[in-house]
Motif scaffolding. Structure first.
Motif, PDB file in Angstrom:
ATOM      1  N   GLN A  31       0.807  -1.206   0.000  1.00 48.48           N
ATOM      2  CA  GLN A  31       0.000   0.000   0.000  1.00 48.48           C
ATOM      3  C   GLN A  31       0.851   1.272   0.000  1.00 48.48           C
ATOM      4  OE1 GLN A  31      -3.203  -0.593  -0.188  1.00 48.48           O
ATOM      5  NE2 GLN A  31      -4.386   1.170   0.527  1.00 48.48           N
ATOM      6  N   GLU A  32       1.893   1.313   0.809  1.00 45.16           N
ATOM      7  CA  GLU A  32       2.726   2.515   0.899  1.00 45.16           C
ATOM      8  C   GLU A  32       3.403   2.813  -0.430  1.00 45.16           C
ATOM      9  OE1 GLU A  32       6.528   4.206   3.528  1.00 45.16           O
ATOM     10  OE2 GLU A  32       5.427   2.411   4.173  1.00 45.16           O
ATOM     11  N   ARG A  33       3.950   1.787  -1.061  1.00 41.43           N
ATOM     12  CA  ARG A  33       4.614   1.957  -2.355  1.00 41.43           C
ATOM     13  C   ARG A  33       3.596   2.360  -3.415  1.00 41.43           C
ATOM     14  NH1 ARG A  33       7.887   3.180  -6.413  1.00 41.43           N
ATOM     15  NH2 ARG A  33       8.241   1.538  -7.921  1.00 41.43           N
ATOM     16  N   LEU A  34       2.409   1.785  -3.358  1.00 42.05           N
ATOM     17  CA  LEU A  34       1.375   2.092  -4.342  1.00 42.05           C
ATOM     18  C   LEU A  34       0.933   3.551  -4.238  1.00 42.05           C
ATOM     19  CD1 LEU A  34      -0.473   1.151  -6.589  1.00 42.05           C
ATOM     20  CD2 LEU A  34      -2.032   0.224  -4.856  1.00 42.05           C
ATOM     21  N   VAL A  35       0.740   4.032  -3.025  1.00 40.79           N
ATOM     22  CA  VAL A  35       0.357   5.432  -2.829  1.00 40.79           C
ATOM     23  C   VAL A  35       1.428   6.357  -3.405  1.00 40.79           C
ATOM     24  CG1 VAL A  35      -0.052   7.242  -1.110  1.00 40.79           C
ATOM     25  CG2 VAL A  35      -1.116   4.988  -0.829  1.00 40.79           C
ATOM     26  N   ALA A  36       2.679   6.062  -3.109  1.00 42.28           N
ATOM     27  CA  ALA A  36       3.776   6.897  -3.595  1.00 42.28           C
ATOM     28  C   ALA A  36       3.843   6.901  -5.123  1.00 42.28           C
ATOM     29  CB  ALA A  36       5.097   6.412  -3.000  1.00 42.28           C
ATOM     30  N   PRO A  73     -10.675  -3.096  -4.247  1.00 43.02           N
ATOM     31  CA  PRO A  73     -10.869  -2.109  -3.177  1.00 43.02           C
ATOM     32  C   PRO A  73      -9.570  -1.566  -2.580  1.00 43.02           C
ATOM     33  CG  PRO A  73     -12.426  -3.903  -2.927  1.00 43.02           C
ATOM     34  CD  PRO A  73     -11.466  -4.321  -4.001  1.00 43.02           C
ATOM     35  N   GLY A  74      -8.568  -2.420  -2.402  1.00 41.40           N
ATOM     36  CA  GLY A  74      -7.309  -1.966  -1.840  1.00 41.40           C
ATOM     37  C   GLY A  74      -6.597  -0.976  -2.740  1.00 41.40           C
ATOM     38  N   ILE A  75      -6.632  -1.240  -4.039  1.00 38.03           N
ATOM     39  CA  ILE A  75      -5.974  -0.324  -4.978  1.00 38.03           C
ATOM     40  C   ILE A  75      -6.706   1.010  -5.017  1.00 38.03           C
ATOM     41  CG2 ILE A  75      -5.464   0.076  -7.421  1.00 38.03           C
ATOM     42  CD1 ILE A  75      -4.863  -2.920  -7.657  1.00 38.03           C
ATOM     43  N   LEU A  76      -8.045   0.991  -5.096  1.00 45.54           N
ATOM     44  CA  LEU A  76      -8.783   2.252  -5.118  1.00 45.54           C
ATOM     45  C   LEU A  76      -8.546   3.043  -3.835  1.00 45.54           C
ATOM     46  CD1 LEU A  76     -10.702   4.300  -6.294  1.00 45.54           C
ATOM     47  CD2 LEU A  76     -12.617   2.900  -5.476  1.00 45.54           C
ATOM     48  N   SER A  77      -8.502   2.366  -2.695  1.00 41.39           N
ATOM     49  CA  SER A  77      -8.255   3.054  -1.435  1.00 41.39           C
ATOM     50  C   SER A  77      -6.911   3.778  -1.467  1.00 41.39           C
ATOM     51  CB  SER A  77      -8.282   2.051  -0.274  1.00 41.39           C
ATOM     52  OG  SER A  77      -8.053   2.697   0.960  1.00 41.39           O
ATOM     53  N   ALA A  78      -5.881   3.127  -2.014  1.00 40.45           N
ATOM     54  CA  ALA A  78      -4.560   3.743  -2.109  1.00 40.45           C
ATOM     55  C   ALA A  78      -4.573   4.943  -3.044  1.00 40.45           C
ATOM     56  CB  ALA A  78      -3.542   2.706  -2.588  1.00 40.45           C
ATOM     57  N   VAL A  79      -5.302   4.827  -4.153  1.00 38.86           N
ATOM     58  CA  VAL A  79      -5.347   5.927  -5.118  1.00 38.86           C
ATOM     59  C   VAL A  79      -6.083   7.132  -4.536  1.00 38.86           C
ATOM     60  CG1 VAL A  79      -6.161   6.623  -7.412  1.00 38.86           C
ATOM     61  CG2 VAL A  79      -5.148   4.362  -7.081  1.00 38.86           C
ATOM     62  N   ILE A  80      -7.156   6.877  -3.794  1.00 36.96           N
ATOM     63  CA  ILE A  80      -7.853   7.985  -3.130  1.00 36.96           C
ATOM     64  C   ILE A  80      -6.920   8.658  -2.121  1.00 36.96           C
ATOM     65  CG2 ILE A  80      -9.746   8.579  -1.562  1.00 36.96           C
ATOM     66  CD1 ILE A  80     -11.415   6.402  -2.936  1.00 36.96           C
ATOM     67  N   GLU A  81      -6.177   7.853  -1.375  1.00 33.88           N
ATOM     68  CA  GLU A  81      -5.211   8.419  -0.428  1.00 33.88           C
ATOM     69  C   GLU A  81      -4.187   9.283  -1.153  1.00 33.88           C
ATOM     70  OE1 GLU A  81      -1.800   6.948   2.798  1.00 33.88           O
ATOM     71  OE2 GLU A  81      -3.378   5.546   2.154  1.00 33.88           O
ATOM     72  N   ALA A  82      -3.813   8.868  -2.359  1.00 26.65           N
ATOM     73  CA  ALA A  82      -2.842   9.628  -3.143  1.00 26.65           C
ATOM     74  C   ALA A  82      -3.455  10.882  -3.759  1.00 26.65           C
ATOM     75  CB  ALA A  82      -2.253   8.749  -4.245  1.00 26.65           C
ATOM     76  N   GLY A  83      -4.796  10.952  -3.804  1.00 30.66           N
ATOM     77  CA  GLY A  83      -5.468  12.112  -4.372  1.00 30.66           C
ATOM     78  C   GLY A  83      -5.437  12.171  -5.880  1.00 30.66           C
ATOM     79  N   ARG A  84      -5.441  11.005  -6.531  1.00 36.01           N
ATOM     80  CA  ARG A  84      -5.370  10.953  -7.985  1.00 36.01           C
ATOM     81  C   ARG A  84      -6.633  10.306  -8.562  1.00 36.01           C
ATOM     82  NH1 ARG A  84      -2.196  14.090  -6.622  1.00 36.01           N
ATOM     83  NH2 ARG A  84       0.037  14.191  -7.166  1.00 36.01           N
ATOM     84  N   ASN A  85      -6.940  10.652  -9.805  1.00 37.96           N
ATOM     85  CA  ASN A  85      -8.103  10.059 -10.451  1.00 37.96           C
ATOM     86  C   ASN A  85      -7.832   8.595 -10.791  1.00 37.96           C
ATOM     87  OD1 ASN A  85      -9.477  12.439 -10.209  1.00 37.96           O
ATOM     88  ND2 ASN A  85      -9.291  13.022 -12.364  1.00 37.96           N
ATOM     89  N   TYR A  86      -8.919   7.860 -11.053  1.00 40.91           N
ATOM     90  CA  TYR A  86      -8.826   6.396 -11.146  1.00 40.91           C
ATOM     91  C   TYR A  86      -9.845   5.889 -12.160  1.00 40.91           C
ATOM     92  CZ  TYR A  86      -9.539   1.513  -9.523  1.00 40.91           C
ATOM     93  OH  TYR A  86      -9.665   0.147  -9.427  1.00 40.91           O
ATOM     94  N   ILE A  87      -9.472   4.829 -12.882  1.00 38.63           N
ATOM     95  CA  ILE A  87     -10.409   4.133 -13.774  1.00 38.63           C
ATOM     96  C   ILE A  87      -9.976   2.675 -13.856  1.00 38.63           C
ATOM     97  CG2 ILE A  87      -9.096   4.714 -15.868  1.00 38.63           C
ATOM     98  CD1 ILE A  87     -11.849   5.058 -17.290  1.00 38.63           C
TER      99      ILE A  87
END
Length: 405
Positions: free
Chosen positions: A60-65, A85-99
């Motif tokens: 998760q930490e590496r994914l957010v970065a 769900p885990g990937i989307l959660s990390a992307v939201i934490e990063a503040g980036r858009n997602y698809i």
């Protein structure tokens, strides 16, 4: 636009990445994969716009970065019931858009519950922008828009059109997903409420301009998201269209998992073997099909009378699962909607705009107006026949069983 493609060395990821790498609005394309060597090979193929990164999406930490280095994250890592769900959660934490192309109903429901988090972070997340779900949802939106009042929606896709680019004796994420959906109760809308029922229920579909055809209920997100977008829907199912000789082994594998005779892993291995003995030509695979390869059918009322409107995809971006899924995903990425929250495709994309953008990437570079074939139960047989005749050469080949020379 800086784009990160998770699972970029997989078949769907590569299909999306090829289109994105050629898009002038993409200034950097990061191909991220568990295999650094595979990611490097894909990046090298795509040229200077692409760079490779190794990533374990469970970190998760590496994914957010890594997500923070891009503007939008394209997620093709499946099966989604394990990773979505885990990937989307990390992307939201990063503040980036997602698809993504999430094709599992359970994680779709879980990720939709992250809507408020995404709004607070200013993140726009689009779930399931592939073929089905994805294109099917937009066909459904177009069909529903033709009615005064909608009561039921059926989305359908031909199971044998989901051909891998390369056959393997090892189960793919798609096969693992399939075993999950044929071995557990699936969500459908019955009587205006979401319920769960046994999968692969035989369903007769009276398609305007074509007549009756058979589909088999399959666990996909469309009944979850369409009922959310159109709460007035009373009935909604997703069906797989396939011959009985294909459905029978799937049903047997699902039953074997349910009663504990096979583990899901073992059933997926068996399914991979079965896939290798199925017809390898998408055209030959449709010999027993009476329904379009990808469609949505909405029923309700129009002008005070009962009506059914069918919208079928008339042009195809390719005849493999990777192309049919990855290319719509890339088009959705380039449309880059700005609507914070977690949404299904039908909530953020206008069908006319999406299909116009998809048309240049379809076989034969078709006209945008030929992308969707619309038929209506209130039209005369001649008008419906004309509508079907106006579809693509690919559809004509598939529907008439003609083989190219």
């Amino acid at each position: 636009m800086r784009v990160l493609v998770l699972g970029g060395a997989g078949e769907i990821g590569r299909a999306a990445a090829r289109l994105l790498a050629a898009a002038p609005e993409v200034e950097q394309l990061v191909i991220a994969d568990l295999s650094e060597a595979a990611a490097t090979a894909v990046a090298a193929e795509l040229g200077s716009v692409a760079v490779a990164r190794q990533i374990d999406v469970a970190d998760q930490e590496r994914l957010v970065a890594l997500a923070r280095e891009s503007d939008v994250v394209v997620n093709t890592v499946g099966p989604y019931f394990r990773f979505g769900p885990g990937i989307l959660s990390a992307v939201i934490e990063a503040g980036r858009n997602y698809i993504d192309v999430c094709d599992d109903p359970a994680p779709t429901a879980t990720m939709l519950e992250m809507h408020d988090r995404a709004v607070a972070a200013g993140v726009t997340a689009v779930l399931g922008m592939g073929a089905s779900p994805g294109v099917a949802n937009l066909l459904a939106r177009q069909a529903v828009s033709g009615l005064d009042q909608v009561e039921s929606v059926v989305t359908g896709w031909n199971l044998l059109m989901a051909q891998p680019q390369e056959r393997s004796w090892r189960p793919s994420a798609a096969i693992v997903h399939g075993i999950e959906q044929v071995s557990t109760p699936i969500p459908v809308i019955r009587g205006g409420a979401q319920v769960r029922e046994k999968p692969l229920r035989e369903t007769t579909i009276d398609y305007p301009g074509i007549g009756p055809g058979i589909g088999w209920t399959f666990g996909h997100p469309e009944p979850v998201t369409l009922a959310r977008t159109y709460p007035q829907i009373v009935e909604c199912v997703n069906v797989a269209v396939a011959p009985r000789y294909v459905i029978a082994p799937l049903a047997a594998l699902g039953s074997s998992v349910r009663i504990g005779l096979l583990s899901r892993e073992r059933a997926a291995t068996v399914a991979a073997v079965v896939e290798n003995v199925l017809p390898s030509s998408p055209l030959a695979a449709l010999d027993n099909s009476a329904l379009p390869p990808l469609f949505a059918l909405a029923t309700g009322t129009l002008g005070g009378d009962r009506a059914a409107i069918g919208c079928a995809l008339g042009q195809f971006p390719g005849l493999t699962m990777a192309e049919a899924t990855g290319i719509p995903l890339a088009v959705g990425t380039l449309l880059n909607p700005d609507r914070p929250g977690v949404h299904p495709p039908e909530a953020v994309f206008e069908p006319a705009v999406f299909f116009q953008r998809l048309a240049p990437y379809c076989l034969g570079n078709p006209r945008p107006e030929s992308m969707v074939v619309v038929t209506n139960s209130q039209w005369s047989a001649a008008v419906n026949a004309a509508a079907l005749d106006s579809g693509s050469l690919v559809t004509a080949l598939l529907r008439s069983r003609i083989r190219p020379a």
